[in-house]
Design a protein around this motif. Structure first.
Motif: not given
Lengths: 291, 346, 240
Positions: B67, B118-122, B125
Motif C-alpha cells: 500500500l 519498513v512494512r505495512d502502515i509505516q 506513511m
C-alpha cells in the motif's frame, strides 16, 4: 533578538494547532491502529458548519458569534466522529486496510461536498477585535490569535492528561495502546473505548478546524488535508498514543519549520519536517506497530 | 466465455478503438461531439492514460500487496522531467523521453530501496512523506524550473509538428491507445512471470517466501520500480496530451484518487484497474455536463450539489464498495459470471 | 468423575497463519485443584489456552460447567469466571502496579485485595512503581494477582509461570500458586516437570497438536518410558 522571539512564539502558536489535530490522531492510531485520513475531513466540516452557524449572528457582538462558532465546531466534530466510528469504522475491524480505505473515501467525499456547497474560495471568519490585535511580549509583537491558540492547547493538554491518568476509561485507553489483546483478555470491552477515543479525536479536530480559521482569518476547503500531513509527522515523531509526546513533537516541529522557513527560504522548513517524518519512520524501532 | 472468445472480443474492441477517429458517430449524452471529433478523442486519450496509470498502481498494490501513498510522485516525475527538458533544456521529444526514462528508473530505485526497509502502515506513511516532499519541492519552483503554482506550459515549438494542433489530436489519441495496450501487455506479462508469482506470494505471506530462500526485499523493490516506471511513462504521455505540467498531479490527494480508482475497479485483476481509471477520468470530465443534461438541475440543492461533484460520488461509491463489495467492479462481475476469471490466472 | 467437569474441550482445531497447530484437541478439567497441560516445546499448549479464551481463531466445542462458551467474545468468556496469566506475563509496563491491578477490577466481582496482599505482600509496598521496572518474579506475581482480581474465581489459565526465573523465585511462585489453588481451579501449562509435580495432580499431555496421554503426574513421573515417549525426557527434569 525580537525576530527570534517572534519566530519562537509564532512557532508555538502553530505548534498548538498541530497538537490539537495530532492529539486525537495519536490516540486513534495508537489504540485502534487505524490511520484516520478522515481526521482532516472532521477538521474541515466542523470549521464550515461553525462558520455557517456564525453568519446569522454577524451583526451582533462578534465575541458572542465567535463563542457560538466554537461550541458548534466542538459538537460537530464530536458527533461526526462518533457517527463515523460506529457506522463506517466498526464494521471493518477485521479488515485494517479496509478501515484506512474507508477513511480515504470519507476524506475525498467530505472535501468535495464542502467545495460543492461553499465553493473553493476562502470564507472570512468573524473575529472579536482583540483577536485581530497584537500584544507586545519580550520585544516582539505577537498576534493575539497565537496566544489564544497556545492557551487552548495547554488547556486541552491538561484535560487530556487528567482524563487519561484519573479516569477508568483513561486507564483502559493507556493500557490498550500498549497491549490491546491483554486488555480484552481482562474482560474489558475495548471497542467501547474505541468510540470514546474516536469522539475525543473528533472534538479536538473540530476545535482545531475552528481555531485554524481564527488563526488564518478564514476557512477554506483544503486546509484540513494540508494540515493532516503535519499531524502525521507530529504523531510519528511524538510516538503513537502518547499525548505528551504529541505536545512536545508539535512544538519542536512547528518551531523548526518556522525557523527554517525564515532563515533558509520559504518552503525549506516544510520540506525539512516532511523529510524528518521519513527519517523517524525509518530509524525508529517498531514500537508496538502491527505484526 | 472461454479464452478464445475473450481474445476475439478484445481484438474486436482494439480494432474499433483504432479506427475511432474515422467514425463520426455521435454518442450523446456520453460525449458532446461525434466520436471522431478532437474533443472526444482528447477525452478518450486521457482516459487511456489514466487506465494505464491505474494498472501501474495495481501492480504494487493489488499484486505485490504494497500500500503506497506516494505513487503520484512518479507520475509527476514523468510529467515534469519531460516538460522541463522540452522547455528549459530545449531537447527534442526523443531526448526528453530518454532523460525521463533514466530518471524514472533511478528515482524509484533509490526511494524504494529506502522505503521498503519498513512494512505495512509505516511503509505507506514513508511513501506519503516522500511524495509530499516532492510536492513541496515542485511548488517552491527551485531554479525556476517547475513554475511553482502556475506550472509549466510547453512552448509552441517544443513538440514535433505531428503532435501539435487540433487537427493532430488523432495522432495523440493513437499514441495514448498504443501506450495503454503496451502497458497492459507489460502488466499481464509481469504478473504471470516468475517474479510476478513471487509478488503474489509475498502479498499472501511474506515470511513464507523468505523461508523458501527468496529475498522478499529484492522482489518488492522490483515491483516498486516497474510500477513507478510505468507511472512515469504515463506521465510523459499525459504531458504530451495536456501540453503543460501542473502541480495538481503531485498532491497526496492524487495518489488517494488512484487508490480509489484501483479499488473501485477491482484490486488484483489488472483489467479492473484499467476500467477504474477510464471510468474515473471520464466522470471527472463529464459529470457536470451529464448532471446538467439529465435534468439534475431540477433537484433541490442538497441533492444536486453533491451529485455534480465527481469526487463526492467517487468517495461515496468507494465507501459503499469497501463496506459491502470488497472485490470492486471486477469482483461484482466475477460474481455474476464465474467463468469470467481475472487476467492474473491466465 | 463424580461431578461434571468444570471445563470441557472437544475437537479443538486452531491455525496460526498457514500452520495447523491444534488437530482436534479434546480433554476435560475437573473442578478444584491444579490440572497440568504438559508437552514439549511447540506442541500447542499456549495455543490451547488462547483458544479457550477466543484470543486466537479456532473451531471446536468449549463448554464451561456444561454450557457452551466457544462462540462468545473474549470479554464475555472472561466474565464466566476464567482468568488468564499469559506466558510473558503481559503486565502493562507503562502503568503502575496499582493501576495494573485496578484495570483488572470488575464491578460484578468481589475485590479480593486482602487475599492478594496476603499472598503477595510485595505488591502493596510497590504499588506506585511502574510495572515495567519490576523483576520477572515480581511481574509474575502481578500477573497472578491480576488474574485473581479479574474474577478468576472459577478457573485460572496459567502459562509457564516459572519460565526464566531463578530457583528461589520459582519457589515463591509455586507457593503462591499453591495457595491460589485453594480458592480456584487452575489449568497449568508447564514444561518443568518438577514444578508440575509440586502443583498438579492430573496431567494432560499434548503431542503435536493432539492429546497424547491423560493421567496423573505421578504416573508420568514414575514411568520413564511413558515420560520419554510423551515428553521426550530421559529423566524427570526440564523437558525439551
Amino acid at each position: 533578538m525580537s525576530t527570534v522571539v517572534l519566530l519562537l512564539l509564532t512557532g508555538l502558536g502553530l505548534g498548538a494547532l498541530y497538537f490539537l489535530i495530532a492529539s486525537g490522531l495519536s490516540l486513534i492510531w495508537g489504540l485502534m491502529r487505524v490511520l484516520n485520513f478522515a481526521h482532516g475531513a472532521l477538521f474541515t466540516i466542523a470549521a464550515y458548519v461553525a462558520w455557517s452557524a456564525m453568519q446569522p449572528l454577524a451583526n451582533g457582538d462578534p465575541l458572542v458569534a465567535w463563542l457560538v462558532g466554537l461550541v458548534v465546531a466542538i459538537v460537530t466534530g464530536g458527533v461526526c466522529a462518533m457517527l463515523l466510528e460506529v457506522f463506517l469504522i466498526r464494521p471493518l475491524y477485521a479488515r485494517p486496510i479496509g478501515q484506512i480505505l474507508v477513511t480515504v473515501g470519507v476524506a475525498l467525499a467530505a472535501v468535495a461536498l464542502i467545495e460543492g456547497a461553499y465553493g473553493s474560495d476562502p470564507k472570512q471568519m468573524i473575529l472579536p477585535p482583540w483577536m485581530s490585535a497584537s500584544t507586545h511580549i519580550l520585544g516582539a509583537d505577537l498576534p493575539n490569535t497565537r496566544l489564544l491558540l497556545i492557551g487552548v492547547a495547554l488547556a486541552v493538554l491538561a484535560a487530556l492528561l487528567l482524563f487519561l491518568r484519573r479516569t477508568r476509561y483513561g486507564l483502559v485507553i493507556r493500557a490498550g495502546v500498549e497491549n490491546r489483546a491483554m486488555v480484552s483478555a481482562l474482560g474489558i470491552n475495548v471497542e467501547r473505548a474505541f468510540t470514546v477515543v474516536f469522539t475525543i479525536g473528533g472534538i479536538a479536530a473540530g476545535l482545531a478546524g475552528f481555531l485554524a480559521g481564527t488563526y488564518f482569518g478564514y476557512v477554506d476547503p483544503t486546509r484540513g488535508t494540508s494540515m493532516l500531513i503535519f499531524a502525521f509527522i507530529v504523531v510519528v515523531i511524538g510516538g503513537l498514543g502518547s499525548v505528551t509526546g504529541s505536545a512536545i513533537a508539535a512544538a519542536v516541529v512547528a518551531i523548526v519549520q518556522q525557523f527554517l522557513n525564515f532563515y533558509a527560504a520559504p518552503g525549506v522548513g516544510d520540506f525539512s519536517v516532511v523529510i524528518l517524518l521519513a527519517a523517524a519512520l525509518l530509524l525508529r524501532p517498531r514500537s508496538g506497530e502491527s505484526t | 466465455m472461454n479464452r478464445a472468445t475473450r481474445i476475439a472480443a478484445l481484438a474486436a474492441l482494439l480494432v474499433l478503438l483504432i479506427v475511432m477517429p474515422w467514425i463520426g458517430i455521435p454518442l450523446p449524452p456520453l460525449f458532446s461531439e461525434a466520436m471522431s471529433a478532437p474533443g472526444s478523442l482528447n477525452l478518450l486519450a486521457l482516459c487511456f492514460v489514466f487506465g494505464a496509470l491505474a494498472l501501474s498502481y495495481d501492480i504494487i498494490f493489488g499484486f505485490a500487496g504494497l500500500l503506497s501513498f506516494g505513487h503520484a510522485l512518479y507520475f509527476a516525475t514523468g510529467v515534469y522531467v519531460t516538460a522541463i527538458a522540452l522547455t528549459h533544456w530545449h531537447c527534442t521529444l526523443l531526448q526528453a523521453i530518454g532523460i525521463t526514462i533514466v530518471v524514472a528508473l533511478i528515482l524509484p530505485l533509490v526511494i524504494g530501496a529506502v522505503c521498503l526497509r519498513v512494512r505495512d502502515i509505516q511503509f505507506a506513511m514513508v511513501t506519503l512523506a516522500f511524495a509530499q516532499a516532492g510536492s513541496i519541492l515542485v511548488m517552491q519552483n527551485p531554479f525556476g524550473l517547475t513554475g511553482g503554482e502556475e506550472g509549466l506550459a510547453l512552448g509552441p515549438s517544443a513538440l514535433p509538428a505531428a503532435l501539435v494542433g487540433v487537427a493532430n489530436t488523432r495522432n495523440i489519441y493513437w499514441i495514448a491507445l498504443a501506450f495503454l495496450v503496451l502497458t497492459c501487455a507489460i502488466g499481464v506479462w509481469s504478473v504471470n512471470s516468475a517474479p510476478g508469482r513471487v509478488w503474489q506470494a509475498i502479498r499472501e505471506n511474506e515470511r513464507r517466501v523468505a523461508v523458501l530462500g527468496l529475498n522478499p526485499y529484492l522482489y518488492k523493490l522490483g515491483a516498486f520500480v516497474l510500477s513507478s516506471f510505468l507511472a512515469s511513462m504515463a506521465g510523459v504521455v499525459y504531458m504530451v496530451i495536456e501540453g503543460s505540467a501542473s502541480p495538481d498531479v503531485t498532491t497526496a490527494s492524487f495518489t488517494l484518487v488512484l487508490l480509489v480508482m484501483v479499488v473501485l475497479g477491482g484490486v488484483g485483476t489488472l483489467w479492473g484497474a484499467v476500467l477504474g481509471g477510464i471510468v474515473y477520468e471520464y466522470l471527472d470530465f463529464r459529470l457536470v455536463v451529464l448532471a446538467n443534461a439529465s435534468g439534475l438541475q431540477s433537484l433541490p440543492a442538497f441533492l444536486r450539489v453533491p451529485l455534480s461533484e465527481p469526487l463526492f460520488i467517487l468517495g461515496v461509491l468507494f465507501i459503499i464498495l469497501v463496506l459491502f463489495v470488497p472485490g470492486g467492479l471486477a469482483g461484482a462481475v466475477r460474481r455474476l459470471n464465474p467463468a469470467l476469471l481475472s487476467s492474473g490466472s491466465h | 468423575m463424580s461431578a461434571s467437569p468444570l471445563l470441557e474441550v472437544r475437537d479443538l482445531h486452531a491455525r496460526i497463519g498457514q500452520s495447523h497447530i491444534l488437530h482436534g484437541v479434546s480433554f476435560s478439567v475437573r473442578s478444584g485443584g491444579v490440572t497440568g497441560l504438559l508437552g514439549r516445546n511447540g506442541v500447542g499448549k499456549t495455543t490451547t489456552l488462547r483458544g479457550i479464551l477466543g484470543l486466537t481463531d479456532r473451531t471446536g466445542t468449549i463448554e464451561m460447567e456444561g454450557s457452551p462458551i466457544g462462540s462468545l467474545r473474549t470479554d464475555a468468556i472472561i466474565r464466566r469466571g476464567i482468568a488468564y496469566v499469559p506466558e510473558d506475563r503481559d503486565v502493562f509496563a507503562g502503568l503502575t502496579v496499582e493501576e495494573n491491578l485496578r484495570l483488572a477490577e470488575r464491578p460484578d466481582n468481589e475485590l479480593r485485595y486482602d487475599l492478594i496482599y496476603d499472598l503477595f505482600p510485595e505488591l502493596k509496598t510497590r504499588a506506585k512503581q511502574r510495572a515495567g521496572t519490576l523483576s520477572g518474579g515480581q511481574q509474575q506475581m502481578v500477573a497472578i494477582a491480576r488474574a485473581l482480581l479479574n474474577g478468576g474465581n472459577r478457573l485460572l489459565l496459567v502459562d509457564e509461570p516459572t519460565k526464566g526465573l531463578s530457583p528461589l523465585v520459582v519457589r515463591n511462585v509455586v507457593e503462591a500458586l499453591q495457595r491460589a489453588a485453594q480458592v480456584v481451579t487452575i489449568l497449568l501449562v508447564e514444561q518443568n516437570l518438577s514444578v508440575a509435580h509440586k502443583l498438579a495432580r492430573d496431567a494432560i499431555v499434548l503431542d503435536q497438536g493432539r492429546v497424547g496421554y491423560v493421567g496423573t503426574v505421578e504416573e508420568l513421573m514414575g514411568d520413564p518410558a511413558l515420560a520419554r515417549k510423551h515428553l521426550g525426557l530421559t529423566s524427570a527434569g526440564t523437558g525439551h
